[in-house]
Design a protein around this motif. Structure first.
Motif, PDB file in Angstrom:
ATOM      1  N   SER A  63     -22.592  -5.203 -40.414  1.00 37.26           N
ATOM      2  CA  SER A  63     -23.072  -4.780 -41.741  1.00 37.26           C
ATOM      3  C   SER A  63     -22.445  -3.457 -42.167  1.00 37.26           C
ATOM      4  CB  SER A  63     -24.596  -4.640 -41.742  1.00 37.26           C
ATOM      5  OG  SER A  63     -25.228  -5.886 -41.572  1.00 37.26           O
ATOM      6  N   TYR A  64     -22.016  -2.661 -41.180  1.00 34.93           N
ATOM      7  CA  TYR A  64     -21.442  -1.342 -41.465  1.00 34.93           C
ATOM      8  C   TYR A  64     -20.150  -1.186 -40.661  1.00 34.93           C
ATOM      9  CZ  TYR A  64     -26.197  -0.562 -43.139  1.00 34.93           C
ATOM     10  OH  TYR A  64     -27.399  -0.673 -43.792  1.00 34.93           O
ATOM     11  N   PRO A  65     -19.105  -1.950 -41.017  1.00 31.52           N
ATOM     12  CA  PRO A  65     -17.859  -1.909 -40.235  1.00 31.52           C
ATOM     13  C   PRO A  65     -17.262  -0.508 -40.191  1.00 31.52           C
ATOM     14  CG  PRO A  65     -17.532  -3.021 -42.349  1.00 31.52           C
ATOM     15  CD  PRO A  65     -19.004  -2.847 -42.177  1.00 31.52           C
ATOM     16  N   GLY A  66     -16.867  -0.101 -38.992  1.00 31.05           N
ATOM     17  CA  GLY A  66     -16.263   1.215 -38.807  1.00 31.05           C
ATOM     18  C   GLY A  66     -17.258   2.319 -38.539  1.00 31.05           C
ATOM     19  N   GLN A  67     -18.540   2.090 -38.862  1.00 29.31           N
ATOM     20  CA  GLN A  67     -19.549   3.139 -38.658  1.00 29.31           C
ATOM     21  C   GLN A  67     -19.973   3.184 -37.193  1.00 29.31           C
ATOM     22  OE1 GLN A  67     -22.727   3.396 -41.515  1.00 29.31           O
ATOM     23  NE2 GLN A  67     -24.166   4.238 -40.019  1.00 29.31           N
ATOM     24  N   ILE A  68     -20.028   4.393 -36.651  1.00 25.21           N
ATOM     25  CA  ILE A  68     -20.461   4.571 -35.269  1.00 25.21           C
ATOM     26  C   ILE A  68     -21.988   4.641 -35.220  1.00 25.21           C
ATOM     27  CG2 ILE A  68     -20.384   6.066 -33.241  1.00 25.21           C
ATOM     28  CD1 ILE A  68     -17.672   7.106 -34.289  1.00 25.21           C
ATOM     29  N   PHE A  69     -22.574   3.813 -34.372  1.00 23.11           N
ATOM     30  CA  PHE A  69     -24.008   3.870 -34.135  1.00 23.11           C
ATOM     31  C   PHE A  69     -24.241   4.375 -32.720  1.00 23.11           C
ATOM     32  CE2 PHE A  69     -23.762   0.682 -37.482  1.00 23.11           C
ATOM     33  CZ  PHE A  69     -24.765   1.118 -38.345  1.00 23.11           C
ATOM     34  N   LEU A 119     -20.834   8.395 -27.330  1.00 20.18           N
ATOM     35  CA  LEU A 119     -21.602   8.246 -28.571  1.00 20.18           C
ATOM     36  C   LEU A 119     -22.300   6.895 -28.656  1.00 20.18           C
ATOM     37  CD1 LEU A 119     -19.243   9.870 -31.245  1.00 20.18           C
ATOM     38  CD2 LEU A 119     -21.405  10.770 -30.373  1.00 20.18           C
ATOM     39  N   GLY A 120     -21.515   5.834 -28.761  1.00 19.80           N
ATOM     40  CA  GLY A 120     -22.145   4.518 -28.929  1.00 19.80           C
ATOM     41  C   GLY A 120     -21.104   3.451 -29.206  1.00 19.80           C
ATOM     42  N   TYR A 121     -21.360   2.641 -30.248  1.00 22.22           N
ATOM     43  CA  TYR A 121     -20.504   1.498 -30.540  1.00 22.22           C
ATOM     44  C   TYR A 121     -20.233   1.396 -32.032  1.00 22.22           C
ATOM     45  CZ  TYR A 121     -21.925   0.023 -25.853  1.00 22.22           C
ATOM     46  OH  TYR A 121     -22.168  -0.017 -24.498  1.00 22.22           O
ATOM     47  N   ARG A 122     -19.157   0.688 -32.359  1.00 20.43           N
ATOM     48  CA  ARG A 122     -18.897   0.305 -33.739  1.00 20.43           C
ATOM     49  C   ARG A 122     -18.104  -0.986 -33.749  1.00 20.43           C
ATOM     50  NH1 ARG A 122     -14.319   4.532 -36.071  1.00 20.43           N
ATOM     51  NH2 ARG A 122     -12.718   4.156 -34.501  1.00 20.43           N
ATOM     52  N   ALA A 123     -18.185  -1.719 -34.856  1.00 17.81           N
ATOM     53  CA  ALA A 123     -17.393  -2.923 -35.047  1.00 17.81           C
ATOM     54  C   ALA A 123     -16.230  -2.568 -35.975  1.00 17.81           C
ATOM     55  CB  ALA A 123     -18.244  -4.029 -35.663  1.00 17.81           C
ATOM     56  N   VAL A 124     -15.049  -3.040 -35.646  1.00 25.46           N
ATOM     57  CA  VAL A 124     -13.862  -2.771 -36.473  1.00 25.46           C
ATOM     58  C   VAL A 124     -13.117  -4.069 -36.738  1.00 25.46           C
ATOM     59  CG1 VAL A 124     -13.603  -0.426 -35.577  1.00 25.46           C
ATOM     60  CG2 VAL A 124     -12.409  -2.309 -34.447  1.00 25.46           C
ATOM     61  N   LYS A 125     -12.383  -4.089 -37.829  1.00 20.35           N
ATOM     62  CA  LYS A 125     -11.549  -5.242 -38.151  1.00 20.35           C
ATOM     63  C   LYS A 125     -10.365  -5.307 -37.196  1.00 20.35           C
ATOM     64  CE  LYS A 125     -12.589  -5.213 -43.104  1.00 20.35           C
ATOM     65  NZ  LYS A 125     -12.026  -5.092 -44.463  1.00 20.35           N
ATOM     66  N   LYS A 126     -10.003  -6.523 -36.792  1.00 20.87           N
ATOM     67  CA  LYS A 126      -8.816  -6.701 -35.959  1.00 20.87           C
ATOM     68  C   LYS A 126      -7.576  -6.622 -36.838  1.00 20.87           C
ATOM     69  CE  LYS A 126     -10.381  -9.209 -31.889  1.00 20.87           C
ATOM     70  NZ  LYS A 126     -10.250 -10.431 -31.090  1.00 20.87           N
TER      71      LYS A 126
END
Length: 223
Positions: free
Chosen positions: A164-170, A216-223
């Motif tokens: 839902s928030y690509p690139g954002q670090i959680f 810090l944590g995790y994030r999802a990024v586009k391949k």
């Protein structure tokens, strides 16, 4: 801008909550009792309710119960001086989403408000598309070029949040609070296991990958 209703008969406390929320970019409405709150809800779209328990007329627990019986699923944060376990049980059984005992830390209140709103946003949107990958919330189904998979609920919620928030670090704590809830103690190893399972499930996905941000944590990024 999210709109928050503060139901509190103590005028000073109501004013403090409302001013704090507005300083943090929320629109806040104050109500001195449940009837006043219902009048506001008839005119304004409310995203979240902060409610006291002991008030003139209808109490906060009955207020939440009335909302749930009417199928109104607005997130509710109870803030009250009633702090024993039976009171908390009563509040959660009535349908409250979170519970704080006075006196409270105002910064913690903001963290909990933020977590409840993020969770509500994820649930309300129901469907998410990320490139050629689609997520159906109601069925916990993820579909991509490799086919469809039905995920366990927590795995699905975790993936939905990250995409839902690509690139954002959680941070790890943000994810634990949002997916498992502040009231539930979950070992951080549980999060690592869920991330590992998602990576294995979607190792051939061409749209995204889940990246670890060390410390810090995790994030999802586009391949």
């Amino acid at each position: 801008m999210f709109q928050i209703l503060v139901v509190e008969d103590d005028a000073d406390l109501q004013n403090l909550f409302c001013k704090t929320l507005m300083r943090n970019n929320y629109q806040a409405y104050g109500a001195k009792n449940v009837q006043h709150a219902l009048n506001i809800m008839e005119k304004e779209y409310i995203d979240l309710i902060i409610s006291d328990v002991m008030m003139p007329g209808t109490n906060g627990f009955d207020f939440v119960r009335q909302l749930r019986e009417s199928r109104i699923e607005i997130p509710v944060l109870i803030i009250t001086a009633k702090g024993d376990i039976m009171d908390k049980q009563c509040g959660f059984n009535a349908g409250a989403d979170d519970y704080m005992v006075k006196p409270i830390d105002i910064n913690e209140m903001l963290l909990r408000v933020n977590a409840l709103l993020r969770r509500a946003k994820s649930v309300s949107e129901k469907k998410l598309t990320f490139g050629n990958t689609s997520l159906e919330y109601n069925s916990c189904t993820v579909t991509d070029k490799n086919g469809s998979q039905v995920l366990p609920l927590k795995e699905f919620q975790l993936l939905y949040k990250l995409l839902s928030y690509p690139g954002q670090i959680f941070t790890r704590q943000q994810i634990l609070d949002d997916i498992w809830g502040i009231e539930e103690y979950v070992d951080s190893h549980t999060l690592d296991v869920h991330i590992s399972r998602l990576r294995e499930r979607f190792k051939n996905n061409t749209d995204f990958e889940i990246v670890t941000i060390r410390g810090l944590g995790y994030r999802a990024v586009k391949k």
